[in-house]
Scaffold this active site. Structure first.
Site, PDB file in Angstrom:
ATOM      1  N   CYS A   1       0.369  -9.031   2.339  1.00  0.00           N
ATOM      2  CA  CYS A   1       0.623  -9.858   3.375  1.00  0.00           C
ATOM      3  C   CYS A   1       2.174 -10.475   3.341  1.00  0.00           C
ATOM      4  O   CYS A   1       2.367 -11.175   2.345  1.00  0.00           O
ATOM      5  CB  CYS A   1      -0.475 -10.847   3.414  1.00  0.00           C
ATOM      6  SG  CYS A   1      -0.238 -11.850   5.053  1.00  0.00           S
TER       7      CYS A   1
ATOM      8  N   SER B   1       3.607  -1.456  -4.189  1.00  0.00           N
ATOM      9  CA  SER B   1       4.867  -1.347  -4.016  1.00  0.00           C
ATOM     10  C   SER B   1       5.807  -2.402  -4.224  1.00  0.00           C
ATOM     11  O   SER B   1       6.707  -2.482  -4.816  1.00  0.00           O
ATOM     12  CB  SER B   1       5.484  -0.264  -3.468  1.00  0.00           C
ATOM     13  OG  SER B   1       5.431  -0.661  -2.064  1.00  0.00           O
TER      14      SER B   1
ATOM     15  N   CYS C   1      -0.411  -2.796 -10.206  1.00  0.00           N
ATOM     16  CA  CYS C   1      -1.653  -2.386  -9.523  1.00  0.00           C
ATOM     17  C   CYS C   1      -2.930  -3.701  -9.326  1.00  0.00           C
ATOM     18  O   CYS C   1      -3.077  -4.467 -10.203  1.00  0.00           O
ATOM     19  CB  CYS C   1      -2.682  -1.350 -10.521  1.00  0.00           C
ATOM     20  SG  CYS C   1      -2.144   0.492 -10.485  1.00  0.00           S
TER      21      CYS C   1
ATOM     22  N   CYS D   1      -2.402   5.887 -12.149  1.00  0.00           N
ATOM     23  CA  CYS D   1      -0.928   5.285 -11.726  1.00  0.00           C
ATOM     24  C   CYS D   1       0.040   5.707 -12.750  1.00  0.00           C
ATOM     25  O   CYS D   1      -0.072   5.134 -13.936  1.00  0.00           O
ATOM     26  CB  CYS D   1      -1.325   3.949 -11.517  1.00  0.00           C
ATOM     27  SG  CYS D   1       0.288   2.989 -10.923  1.00  0.00           S
TER      28      CYS D   1
ATOM     29  N   CYS E   1      -0.140 -10.273  -2.651  1.00  0.00           N
ATOM     30  CA  CYS E   1      -1.206  -8.898  -2.296  1.00  0.00           C
ATOM     31  C   CYS E   1      -2.434  -9.822  -1.985  1.00  0.00           C
ATOM     32  O   CYS E   1      -2.898 -10.729  -2.729  1.00  0.00           O
ATOM     33  CB  CYS E   1      -1.091  -8.168  -3.557  1.00  0.00           C
ATOM     34  SG  CYS E   1      -0.441  -6.575  -3.349  1.00  0.00           S
TER      35      CYS E   1
END
EC number: 2.3.1.225
Length: 380
Positions: free
Chosen positions: A156, A143, A148, A128, A162
């Site tokens: 969601c 994003s 990460c 990354c 996340c």
């Protein structure tokens, strides 16, 4: 304020709009069911026993739904541990290199002792650039969260978070209890919804049968009963499809990302590379202790950085054959798959092929050591 900073602030504010919408619907459904239906309508018809049963069951589903939803929203997604970050010297050498091949050599040396078994589609180390770390298996950069996330499933919008290793169980329980909540509300409201349409489809409440326990005897409940049924039925149908899909993913030990883009192993692409059998797959998410399965308490297995893979301990040539024939389905139900701690992990994927021939399949034996722990943060 810089334009980029202003844009990120706007994104964060807008991100809470879907959550506020769900919160509004839930609060309204509570008022409509408890006050308008149970207290103002059912209890006035003389059905006291039914009112008590409905209220007890409703609050049980409501509490579990809100609890799991809260945990899904405010459980911070876990990020890779410090072992996956490049050291200052490695980072400096990596940034100075313009050749991708030499950059990959630096990453291979840095990742030699990490439990990484997957690569990019081009067989490169998954790195990354934004977080400046080597991505663990199943980790991806989000994003929206700008980080990460371990075992990332998806971002969601309905929870503004996340969904990954630390809160995937909570997300599954959120879907389950929202499904049961909507089903219970729709089923118990249906009786009064039918009476509204069949017994009292007249212009005024004065023309309705006075001896019928119909919602039209209580005008304030008409709107709420009507829309409560439609909203609960609509959400039930939509959540049912999503919950069924994620149950299938858990049974296959896949994430949403992996279902669309299968991971790449040393022996090739394998959509079932992390599948250990249905029972073990479910236990990876919900844990070994059944008493915690239906409670929004973290009980998932592992550390989120390393995952047992079904073909990792085999010779690459044998693994390729096994992958094509799917011959290892029985492995998941009979053999243990311990997860090695990061400090003692041997990276088979990043070693040369000659090491496979020298060490053979015995390299698959897991060493004992101290376990890594994932801390689940709850943001207030």
């Amino acid at each position: 304020m810089a334009p980029w900073t202003l844009w990120r602030c706007c994104q964060r504010v807008v991100g809470w709009v879907p959550v506020l919408f769900i919160t509004f619907v839930v609060v309204w459904s509570y008022y409509a069911y408890v006050v308008e239906l149970c207290v103002s309508t059912i209890s006035r018809t003389g059905e006291k026993g039914k009112t008590v049963v409905y209220l007890v069951a409703f609050h049980l589903f409501f509490v579990m739904f809100v609890w799991s939803y809260w945990m899904t929203i405010f459980t911070s997604p876990a990020s890779p541990s410090k072992e996956f970050y490049l050291s200052n010297s490695e980072k400096e050498r990596y940034e100075k290199e313009f050749s991708q091949e030499r950059q990959q050599d630096i990453l291979r040396r840095a990742a030699r002792d990490l439990p990484i078994y997957t690569t990019s589609a081009s067989k490169a180390i998954r790195y990354c650039e934004k977080c400046q770390l080597i991505k663990p298996d199943r980790a991806h950069h989000c994003s929206a969260c700008d980080r990460c996330v371990l075992k990332m499933d998806h971002h969601c919008p309905w929870v503004n978070n996340c969904v990954g290793f630390t809160n995937y169980k909570f997300f599954m329980l959120f879907l389950l209890y929202s499904l049961l909540y909507c089903l219970f509300v729709a089923a118990t409201v249906l009786e009064y919804f039918i009476k509204f349409w069949t017994l009292c489809r007249r212009k005024s409440t004065e023309n309705c049968p006075k001896n019928e326990p119909t919602v039209l005897n209580f005008p304030s409940a008409k709107f709420h009963v009507l829309f409560l049924f439609f909203v609960s039925a609509m959400f039930f149908v939509s959540v049912l499809s999503l919950f069924s899909y994620h149950c299938w993913l858990v049974g296959k030990n896949r994430t949403t990302i992996e279902s669309f883009r299968a991971p790449m192993f040393s022996y090739g692409i394998d959509g079932n590379g992390f599948s250990l059998g249905c029972s073990k797959n479910w236990r990876q998410v919900f844990g070994d202790e059944k008493k915690y399965w239906l409670v929004p308490i973290f009980s998932s297995l592992g550390d989120g950085c390393s995952f047992p893979a079904r073909l990792v301990g085999m010779d690459p040539e044998q693994a390729s054959v096994a992958n094509q024939s799917d011959y290892v389905r029985s492995i998941g139900s009979n053999q243990p798959f311990p997860i090695k701690p990061l400090s003692e992990s041997k990276n088979r994927l990043l070693d040369s092929e000659s090491q496979w021939l020298e060490n053979g399949a015995e390299e698959g034996v897991t060493k004992s050591g101290t376990n890594n722990h994932v801390t689940v943060e709850i943001e207030n």
